[in-house]
Design a protein around this motif. Sequence first.
Motif, PDB file in Angstrom:
ATOM      1  N   HIS A 160       0.828  -1.201   0.000  1.00 20.80           N
ATOM      2  CA  HIS A 160       0.000   0.000   0.000  1.00 20.80           C
ATOM      3  C   HIS A 160       0.868   1.259   0.000  1.00 20.80           C
ATOM      4  CE1 HIS A 160      -3.240   2.757   0.924  1.00 20.80           C
ATOM      5  NE2 HIS A 160      -2.655   3.115   2.053  1.00 20.80           N
ATOM      6  N   VAL A 200      -0.004   4.516   8.937  1.00 22.59           N
ATOM      7  CA  VAL A 200      -0.724   3.240   8.875  1.00 22.59           C
ATOM      8  C   VAL A 200      -0.630   2.585  10.243  1.00 22.59           C
ATOM      9  CG1 VAL A 200      -0.835   0.943   7.827  1.00 22.59           C
ATOM     10  CG2 VAL A 200      -0.262   2.940   6.419  1.00 22.59           C
ATOM     11  N   THR A 244      -5.991   4.559   8.427  1.00 24.12           N
ATOM     12  CA  THR A 244      -5.667   3.406   7.593  1.00 24.12           C
ATOM     13  C   THR A 244      -4.944   2.396   8.487  1.00 24.12           C
ATOM     14  OG1 THR A 244      -5.491   4.653   5.539  1.00 24.12           O
ATOM     15  CG2 THR A 244      -4.291   2.570   5.646  1.00 24.12           C
ATOM     16  N   VAL A 255      -8.217   0.808   4.119  1.00 23.23           N
ATOM     17  CA  VAL A 255      -7.695   2.079   3.601  1.00 23.23           C
ATOM     18  C   VAL A 255      -8.651   3.203   3.966  1.00 23.23           C
ATOM     19  CG1 VAL A 255      -6.967   3.359   1.557  1.00 23.23           C
ATOM     20  CG2 VAL A 255      -6.531   0.896   1.710  1.00 23.23           C
ATOM     21  N   ARG A 256      -8.132   4.176   4.720  1.00 24.32           N
ATOM     22  CA  ARG A 256      -8.956   5.315   5.137  1.00 24.32           C
ATOM     23  C   ARG A 256      -8.196   6.621   4.847  1.00 24.32           C
ATOM     24  NH1 ARG A 256     -10.016   1.841  10.033  1.00 24.32           N
ATOM     25  NH2 ARG A 256     -11.923   0.667   9.537  1.00 24.32           N
ATOM     26  N   SER A 269      -3.707   7.831   5.007  1.00 23.28           N
ATOM     27  CA  SER A 269      -2.640   7.510   4.056  1.00 23.28           C
ATOM     28  C   SER A 269      -2.972   8.088   2.698  1.00 23.28           C
ATOM     29  CB  SER A 269      -2.439   5.994   3.947  1.00 23.28           C
ATOM     30  OG  SER A 269      -3.612   5.356   3.482  1.00 23.28           O
ATOM     31  N   ARG A 315     -13.805   4.625   0.532  1.00 22.19           N
ATOM     32  CA  ARG A 315     -14.019   4.094   1.885  1.00 22.19           C
ATOM     33  C   ARG A 315     -15.173   3.116   1.868  1.00 22.19           C
ATOM     34  NH1 ARG A 315     -14.653   8.733   6.044  1.00 22.19           N
ATOM     35  NH2 ARG A 315     -14.882   6.917   7.374  1.00 22.19           N
TER      36      ARG A 315
END
Length: 376
Positions: free
Chosen positions: A185, A288, A304, A344-345, A348, A376
């Motif tokens: 990521h 993260v 994230t 994943v939010r 990041s 999201r």
Amino acid sequence: MTLKPEKPKEKTEKPTENRPVNLKVMAEYLDLSPATVSIVLNDAPGAKSIAPATRERVLAAAKKLDYRPNTIARSLRMRQTLTIGVIVPELSEGYFTMVMNGVERTLMEAGYIYMVLCHQGRADLIDEYPRLLIKRAVDGFILVNTTLNETVNQPVVSISGHKKMKGVSNIVLDHDRSAALALKHLRDQGHKRIVFMKGQKHIPDSETRWESILKVAKTMGVAVHPELCVYLEANSSSPELGYPVIRDLLKKTRDFTAIFSFNDIAAIGAVRALADVGLSVPGDVSVVGFDDIASAMYQTPSLTTIRQPLHKMGEAAAQLLVKRIAKPHEAYPEEMTFEPELMVRESSGAARVVVAKARGDAHETKPALKVARAKR
């Protein structure tokens, strides 16, 4: 003419108020043998051989009469205390709570209660607590982020424990997969200067996770810079855990674009340390976390993180322990592995190139590349 036997009828009156509703009273009330009533109420192996209508009568009468089983008598009969010892490093509102939600519900449904002891990373307590619980005659142990130094005679299930010991079943996460998800990521978003955070020495997951990070980073071609490796030492369940290590790092350098935190609590502290020196997340630095605690998605920015299925891991640990107690001579798994998930939010984003100025600690950033953000 053949007469059909009359169906047993329940007495319409309740037992006298002064007479406790025990197994014998239940049997008399239902006109059944105490053994039959006991088998149904305890859901014993022979319960399926009893007619469904009879089982329904017994359960309905138990509810009507507010029958409460004699736990002490059952314990003596089974030679068990129906008590589990749970040993943890700390009592946090994040990781611990999510694990114990799964543990508690499963144990309660199986008729067990539990005692929790918190060692705070102290070696003397890690050794003393199992002995103390054995004196209390617990039927088994659940360890959370804790490793025994000595074997015990009772069955043990360890969550996030990686030490192979006789009598211990380990419930673990696939840390190689976790590292791969997080590093891919960050790499795909252009991050090359990444801060890696290693957990405390007394946490069994720390070393295993660190080894996975180093191995996967090498395989993926992601550089691990020694000057950007930070190590947690504080025994804290608050964001204070991650705040000082990032604060101190920022005094030395700002030449990084991402932080891979040991856990979500430390990540929240890291975000605060960045904000205190005027850096934005993810504008200047992406963060993260790890665990996906309940508050992770409600932070600003939302975090994230690598999700551990903590509730399921706690549930599986309790189920396995109950099974091992009930059937001590059956083979049991030494390890059960659970898969992580990348969430994943907002914390990041695409990497920025850090451009050092000629004098002082001043710096500026500029976009390195544009990366489409996941929805999201």
